[in-house]
Design an enzyme around this catalytic site. Structure first.
Site, PDB file in Angstrom:
ATOM      1  N   ALA A  32       0.863  -1.192   0.000  1.00  0.00           N
ATOM      2  CA  ALA A  32       0.000   0.000   0.000  1.00  0.00           C
ATOM      3  C   ALA A  32       0.898   1.241   0.000  1.00  0.00           C
ATOM      4  CB  ALA A  32      -0.984   0.003   1.170  1.00  0.00           C
ATOM      5  N   LEU A  33       1.796   1.262  -0.973  1.00  0.00           N
ATOM      6  CA  LEU A  33       2.917   2.204  -0.955  1.00  0.00           C
ATOM      7  C   LEU A  33       2.478   3.647  -1.199  1.00  0.00           C
ATOM      8  CD1 LEU A  33       5.537   0.092  -2.955  1.00  0.00           C
ATOM      9  CD2 LEU A  33       5.165   0.201  -0.478  1.00  0.00           C
ATOM     10  N   HIS A  34       3.189   4.566  -0.534  1.00  0.00           N
ATOM     11  CA  HIS A  34       2.961   6.003  -0.698  1.00  0.00           C
ATOM     12  C   HIS A  34       4.324   6.691  -0.738  1.00  0.00           C
ATOM     13  CE1 HIS A  34       3.934   6.100   3.546  1.00  0.00           C
ATOM     14  NE2 HIS A  34       2.932   5.287   3.818  1.00  0.00           N
ATOM     15  N   HIS A  37       7.137   5.601   1.731  1.00  0.00           N
ATOM     16  CA  HIS A  37       7.882   4.393   1.346  1.00  0.00           C
ATOM     17  C   HIS A  37       8.890   4.721   0.236  1.00  0.00           C
ATOM     18  CE1 HIS A  37       3.938   2.440   2.642  1.00  0.00           C
ATOM     19  NE2 HIS A  37       4.810   1.841   3.420  1.00  0.00           N
ATOM     20  N   GLN A  61       2.726  -9.433  13.588  1.00  0.00           N
ATOM     21  CA  GLN A  61       2.824  -8.132  14.262  1.00  0.00           C
ATOM     22  C   GLN A  61       1.458  -7.486  14.494  1.00  0.00           C
ATOM     23  OE1 GLN A  61       5.270  -6.465  10.949  1.00  0.00           O
ATOM     24  NE2 GLN A  61       4.140  -4.584  11.309  1.00  0.00           N
ATOM     25  N   ASP A 150       8.058   5.559  12.220  1.00  0.00           N
ATOM     26  CA  ASP A 150       7.871   4.484  13.200  1.00  0.00           C
ATOM     27  C   ASP A 150       9.084   4.479  14.126  1.00  0.00           C
ATOM     28  OD1 ASP A 150       5.359   2.823  12.201  1.00  0.00           O
ATOM     29  OD2 ASP A 150       6.485   3.470  10.442  1.00  0.00           O
ATOM     30  N   ARG A 187      -2.388   3.524   6.541  1.00  0.00           N
ATOM     31  CA  ARG A 187      -3.671   3.508   7.256  1.00  0.00           C
ATOM     32  C   ARG A 187      -4.477   4.791   7.031  1.00  0.00           C
ATOM     33  NH1 ARG A 187      -0.603   0.214  11.110  1.00  0.00           N
ATOM     34  NH2 ARG A 187      -1.621  -1.817  11.240  1.00  0.00           N
TER      35      ARG A 187
END
Ligand code: AMP
Length: 282
Positions: A32-34, A37, A61, A150, A187
């Site tokens: 779900a690359l943006h 990434h 995870q 993250d 997300r």
């Protein structure tokens, strides 16, 4: 771009390159690359001869009540983006390839792995450390690229690399944001238009904290109290944590004078978002 699905194919594809002395950069993702990434992919492209991206939505995870099954999967669009970035190898295994049936070996990063998101999402970092350790063994990168977005993940994985002697360099890349400040995240696709507006309170609280530090407020409790007030003014957002911690240990600090990680996690509707900023030592 060569798309490989199995561990054996990946090793075969990389063996020849490694024997020629070419360096390998690895960018682990869940797809779900943006643009966030892609910033990691570009850093790898600039710094390494060969770029390997992995796409794997890692079940270990996710907690039992989390969004594993509905996590966005956009494989074809992801492939197009990665082709444009001149990625050499895309490793996209299935769950059965990554976790042989009866797998019972996990990597646990004690203490750090139970802080921040590790406290809110028990077992999360055990799943992350395990899958990333496996990717490191499969790909054998010289450098591995992760997003500062993250921040707790970066701290946990740095510790794992150090403790388990992985022969590679961890590279943390800055958080990529939307023009209005929202940190990019796969997300964000879950957010309804009104949620999207409510979600801006996370970056607003962080930027305000950054400004207060620039104006000379260094005491963590004062900064936290102020930010929590900003967050509480947005009733559609349910705060998980707002913490000011040491970026390596993830333990609370009294003040930001030696540098600090300011991290926030909150639910916007049913979507849990995280964001953070790093404060340089004063
Ligand atoms: P994910 O697919 O969410 O597991 O993310 C894969 C990698 O991309 C992780 O190292 C993330 O920290 C990084 N990443 C995700 N969002 C961003 C962002 N907005 N800016 C920079 N890196 C990001």
């Amino acid at each position: 771009m060569q798309i490989v699905r199995t561990v054996a194919e990946t090793r075969a594809a990389l063996r020849a390159l490694r024997s020629k002395g070419l360096t390998i950069g690895l960018v682990p993702t869940m797809g779900a690359l943006h643009a966030g990434h892609l910033s990691l992919v570009r850093a790898a492209r600039e710094q390494c001869d060969t770029v390997v991206v992995s796409i794997f939505v890692n079940p270990t995870q996710f907690g039992p009540k989390e969004d594993f099954s509905k996590y966005p999967r956009t494989f074809d669009a992801d492939c197009e983006l990665l082709e444009e970035e001149k990625v050499d190898v895309l490793f996209a295994p299935g769950v059965d390839e990554m976790y042989l049936s009866g797998s019972t070996t996990f990597v646990t990063v004690d203490e750090i792995g139970d802080r921040l998101d590790g406290a809110s999402r028990p077992g999360h970092f055990r799943g992350v450390a395990t899958v990333v350790a496996k990717l490191f063994h499969i790909v054998g990168p010289d450098k591995a690229y992760f997003g500062q977005k993250d921040a707790a993940q970066v701290a946990v994985l740095r510790r794992m690399v150090r403790d388990l002697n992985f022969p590679l360099e961890m590279v943390a890349c800055p958080t990529v944001r939307e023009p209005d400040g929202l940190a990019m995240s796969s997300r964000n696709r879950y957010l309804l238009p009104e949620d999207r507006t409510h979600a801006l309170v996370l970056s607003r609280a962080l930027f305000r904290t950054e400004e207060r530090v620039a104006d000379g407020t260094f005491a963590a409790q004062t900064l936290v109290d102020d930010a929590v007030t900003v967050l509480a003014a947005e009733p559609h957002v349910r705060l998980d944590y707002f913490r000011i911690v040491d970026p390596d240990t993830l333990l609370d600090v009294e003040d930001v004078c030696n540098g600090a990680l300011i991290a926030v996690a909150a639910f916007v509707g049913s979507t849990r978002l995280i964001d953070n900023i790093l404060i340089a030592p004063r």
